[in-house]
Design a protein around this motif. Sequence first.
Motif, PDB file in Angstrom:
ATOM      1  N   ASP A  79      -2.346   6.528 -11.976  1.00 35.95           N
ATOM      2  CA  ASP A  79      -2.750   5.195 -11.509  1.00 35.95           C
ATOM      3  C   ASP A  79      -2.217   4.107 -12.440  1.00 35.95           C
ATOM      4  O   ASP A  79      -1.749   3.058 -11.991  1.00 35.95           O
ATOM      5  CB  ASP A  79      -4.277   5.095 -11.422  1.00 35.95           C
ATOM      6  N   ASN A  80      -2.304   4.364 -13.743  1.00 34.36           N
ATOM      7  CA  ASN A  80      -1.776   3.402 -14.718  1.00 34.36           C
ATOM      8  C   ASN A  80      -0.274   3.211 -14.543  1.00 34.36           C
ATOM      9  O   ASN A  80       0.230   2.082 -14.558  1.00 34.36           O
ATOM     10  CB  ASN A  80      -2.071   3.887 -16.142  1.00 34.36           C
ATOM     11  N   LEU A  81       0.432   4.330 -14.382  1.00 35.63           N
ATOM     12  CA  LEU A  81       1.883   4.259 -14.221  1.00 35.63           C
ATOM     13  C   LEU A  81       2.253   3.576 -12.907  1.00 35.63           C
ATOM     14  O   LEU A  81       3.186   2.769 -12.856  1.00 35.63           O
ATOM     15  CB  LEU A  81       2.481   5.664 -14.281  1.00 35.63           C
ATOM     16  N   ALA A  82       1.509   3.901 -11.842  1.00 33.53           N
ATOM     17  CA  ALA A  82       1.777   3.275 -10.546  1.00 33.53           C
ATOM     18  C   ALA A  82       1.578   1.765 -10.626  1.00 33.53           C
ATOM     19  O   ALA A  82       2.375   0.991 -10.073  1.00 33.53           O
ATOM     20  CB  ALA A  82       0.865   3.873  -9.478  1.00 33.53           C
ATOM     21  N   THR A  83       0.522   1.350 -11.317  1.00 32.91           N
ATOM     22  CA  THR A  83       0.280  -0.086 -11.498  1.00 32.91           C
ATOM     23  C   THR A  83       1.436  -0.731 -12.251  1.00 32.91           C
ATOM     24  O   THR A  83       1.916  -1.816 -11.883  1.00 32.91           O
ATOM     25  CB  THR A  83      -1.038  -0.307 -12.270  1.00 32.91           C
ATOM     26  N   ARG A  84       1.908  -0.049 -13.288  1.00 32.02           N
ATOM     27  CA  ARG A  84       3.042  -0.547 -14.079  1.00 32.02           C
ATOM     28  C   ARG A  84       4.282  -0.705 -13.206  1.00 32.02           C
ATOM     29  O   ARG A  84       4.949  -1.750 -13.235  1.00 32.02           O
ATOM     30  CB  ARG A  84       3.328   0.430 -15.225  1.00 32.02           C
ATOM     31  N   GLN A 123       0.832  -1.201   0.000  1.00 34.14           N
ATOM     32  CA  GLN A 123       0.000   0.000   0.000  1.00 34.14           C
ATOM     33  C   GLN A 123       0.867   1.253   0.000  1.00 34.14           C
ATOM     34  O   GLN A 123       0.595   2.211  -0.731  1.00 34.14           O
ATOM     35  CB  GLN A 123      -0.937  -0.006   1.213  1.00 34.14           C
ATOM     36  N   LEU A 124       1.909   1.247   0.814  1.00 31.81           N
ATOM     37  CA  LEU A 124       2.835   2.382   0.841  1.00 31.81           C
ATOM     38  C   LEU A 124       3.522   2.540  -0.513  1.00 31.81           C
ATOM     39  O   LEU A 124       3.667   3.658  -1.022  1.00 31.81           O
ATOM     40  CB  LEU A 124       3.871   2.170   1.945  1.00 31.81           C
ATOM     41  N   ALA A 125       3.921   1.426  -1.111  1.00 33.56           N
ATOM     42  CA  ALA A 125       4.554   1.461  -2.433  1.00 33.56           C
ATOM     43  C   ALA A 125       3.599   2.023  -3.476  1.00 33.56           C
ATOM     44  O   ALA A 125       4.013   2.762  -4.381  1.00 33.56           O
ATOM     45  CB  ALA A 125       5.002   0.055  -2.833  1.00 33.56           C
ATOM     46  N   GLY A 126       2.310   1.698  -3.351  1.00 33.42           N
ATOM     47  CA  GLY A 126       1.323   2.210  -4.296  1.00 33.42           C
ATOM     48  C   GLY A 126       1.207   3.721  -4.243  1.00 33.42           C
ATOM     49  O   GLY A 126       1.096   4.389  -5.279  1.00 33.42           O
ATOM     50  N   VAL A 127       1.235   4.278  -3.026  1.00 32.34           N
ATOM     51  CA  VAL A 127       1.175   5.737  -2.871  1.00 32.34           C
ATOM     52  C   VAL A 127       2.408   6.383  -3.501  1.00 32.34           C
ATOM     53  O   VAL A 127       2.307   7.353  -4.257  1.00 32.34           O
ATOM     54  CB  VAL A 127       1.073   6.123  -1.380  1.00 32.34           C
ATOM     55  N   ILE A 128       3.584   5.837  -3.188  1.00 32.50           N
ATOM     56  CA  ILE A 128       4.832   6.395  -3.724  1.00 32.50           C
ATOM     57  C   ILE A 128       4.865   6.266  -5.243  1.00 32.50           C
ATOM     58  O   ILE A 128       5.239   7.209  -5.954  1.00 32.50           O
ATOM     59  CB  ILE A 128       6.048   5.690  -3.089  1.00 32.50           C
ATOM     60  N   ALA A 129       4.469   5.097  -5.758  1.00 36.60           N
ATOM     61  CA  ALA A 129       4.475   4.875  -7.209  1.00 36.60           C
ATOM     62  C   ALA A 129       3.534   5.837  -7.918  1.00 36.60           C
ATOM     63  O   ALA A 129       3.833   6.320  -9.022  1.00 36.60           O
ATOM     64  CB  ALA A 129       4.085   3.429  -7.510  1.00 36.60           C
ATOM     65  N   HIS A 130       2.398   6.128  -7.301  1.00 35.82           N
ATOM     66  CA  HIS A 130       1.444   7.077  -7.880  1.00 35.82           C
ATOM     67  C   HIS A 130       2.081   8.463  -8.010  1.00 35.82           C
ATOM     68  O   HIS A 130       1.949   9.123  -9.050  1.00 35.82           O
ATOM     69  CB  HIS A 130       0.194   7.143  -7.000  1.00 35.82           C
ATOM     70  N   GLU A 131       2.785   8.898  -6.968  1.00 37.12           N
ATOM     71  CA  GLU A 131       3.432  10.215  -7.020  1.00 37.12           C
ATOM     72  C   GLU A 131       4.595  10.218  -8.012  1.00 37.12           C
ATOM     73  O   GLU A 131       4.835  11.225  -8.689  1.00 37.12           O
ATOM     74  CB  GLU A 131       3.907  10.625  -5.626  1.00 37.12           C
ATOM     75  N   ILE A 132       5.320   9.116  -8.107  1.00 36.88           N
ATOM     76  CA  ILE A 132       6.371   9.008  -9.127  1.00 36.88           C
ATOM     77  C   ILE A 132       5.751   9.154 -10.512  1.00 36.88           C
ATOM     78  O   ILE A 132       6.315   9.803 -11.403  1.00 36.88           O
ATOM     79  CB  ILE A 132       7.116   7.658  -9.003  1.00 36.88           C
TER      80      ILE A 132
END
Length: 478
Positions: free
Chosen positions: A189-194, A122-131
């Motif tokens: 969201d797409n990029l974070a999922t990737r 979940q934490l990684a998802g938040v960070i990935a979204h901001e990236i």
Amino acid sequence: MMKNKILIFLIFFIIFFSTSSCVVTPSSGQREISLMSEEDEKAIGKTEHPKIIKQFGGVYQNNTLQNYIESLGKFLVSTSESPNLKFTFTILNSPIVNAFALPGGYIYLTRGLIYLCQNEAQLAGVIAHEIGHVTGRHSAKRYTTAVGTNLLGNILNTLIKNPILQNLTNTTSSLYLLSYSRQHEYEADNLATRYMIRAGFKPTEMANFLKQMENYSKLQKKIIGDKKKVSELLLTHPNSSKRVMEVINSVDDSSSYKPIIGREVFLKKIDGMLYGDKPEEGFFYKNTFIHKPLDFFFNFDDSIFFINNPKFLLGLAENETKIFFDIDNNKNQDDLEYFSSWTKTPKKKILNYNKETINNYIISKCVIKRSDKTIGLAIIKDDKNLYRFSITSDSKKFEDYKKKFNDMVYSFGKVSANQNVANIEPPKVRILKNSSRKGYIDDVIENSSLQKKFSKDIFMTLNEIDNSEANKKIKTIY
């Protein structure tokens, strides 16, 4: 006339494109017109970074947690289209729940967001979204769109002076804290999922965290009694958990074998982190508010829930009863005169004025009636300050809270004069092993440092627990 209009538009487009350049967006690889170069993004991020830190109360100093966030963030960046871009990850020392990014790779997570997460994924998802917002150059695109729109509406001003450079230099951090468009959120969201799939994390945990946020927002509404209240993160990240799940389901993640959730490692990293308000702004220990820097404390009833604002405390009770506490300078004014000037009420309309000495403090109190409301006031003086309590309630309900209000005022004391209070430390997140014993969760909540009112709601929001999962670790506040 028509020729003049065409000429104006031609001049406008010449100016617009002469100040623009084509920049490659890392996430898509496409060249797009932009009024903000990559160097501009880095410069803006560097300039606004200290402003953001100041605005959100500084950096949370916890080396273990900072190293963990940096390691996780850099790992996710390595899976992105900008693996060589320098990212700066900052934990803001704030209990609010939020995360955002500035241009140039500056990413911020609040302390409150981190301990609301349930696991590393979940934490990684938040960070990935901001990236994703950074690699998608969403701030630059938003700026280009905003300037283009303004130019279209102010063509004559554009002919006289060039507002592009002026706007660029005058842009403040508030622009970057505004919500992105739904298109940009969808792309992030797409990029974070990737990035999560490439890094081996379970992408559905990103949607699970948004469910956590939705539950947290419901709790805020329940506490404040405002059905329209929306949490800071949901204001700036409008995508729902359902929509994020649609994004995730549209991506082929068949390459992920036993994806990482990482609950154990995450809980180990957050064990002992500060919970709630910063100690220098005062903190709550059960139903006691303690402010060590200002050397005072007071207790309050279980039926009241206090919110710590920068300049005052707001207590919320039943039937729209509200209690305020703040501090004013001691101007050595007569107490009755002070009540009159404080409330802008003629002295003859101030009721039940009296002074009494409790615990070596001289306490002045009075009552004021206004239409269907009754207001109770109390002040406690020392050499420098006036400690002010007030309660506003429906006149019919005022008597129900009169004793609770008086008990709160009478409990006021100096931290330095009470060793038991002086020994109390600010609340921290603690990780415990759950138990199948009947009543175990209720005992944990009862023994926690949370304010009694809404303590169960807050505990359940911090955790996703099932009493049957006896071996599952849980978060509590001690």
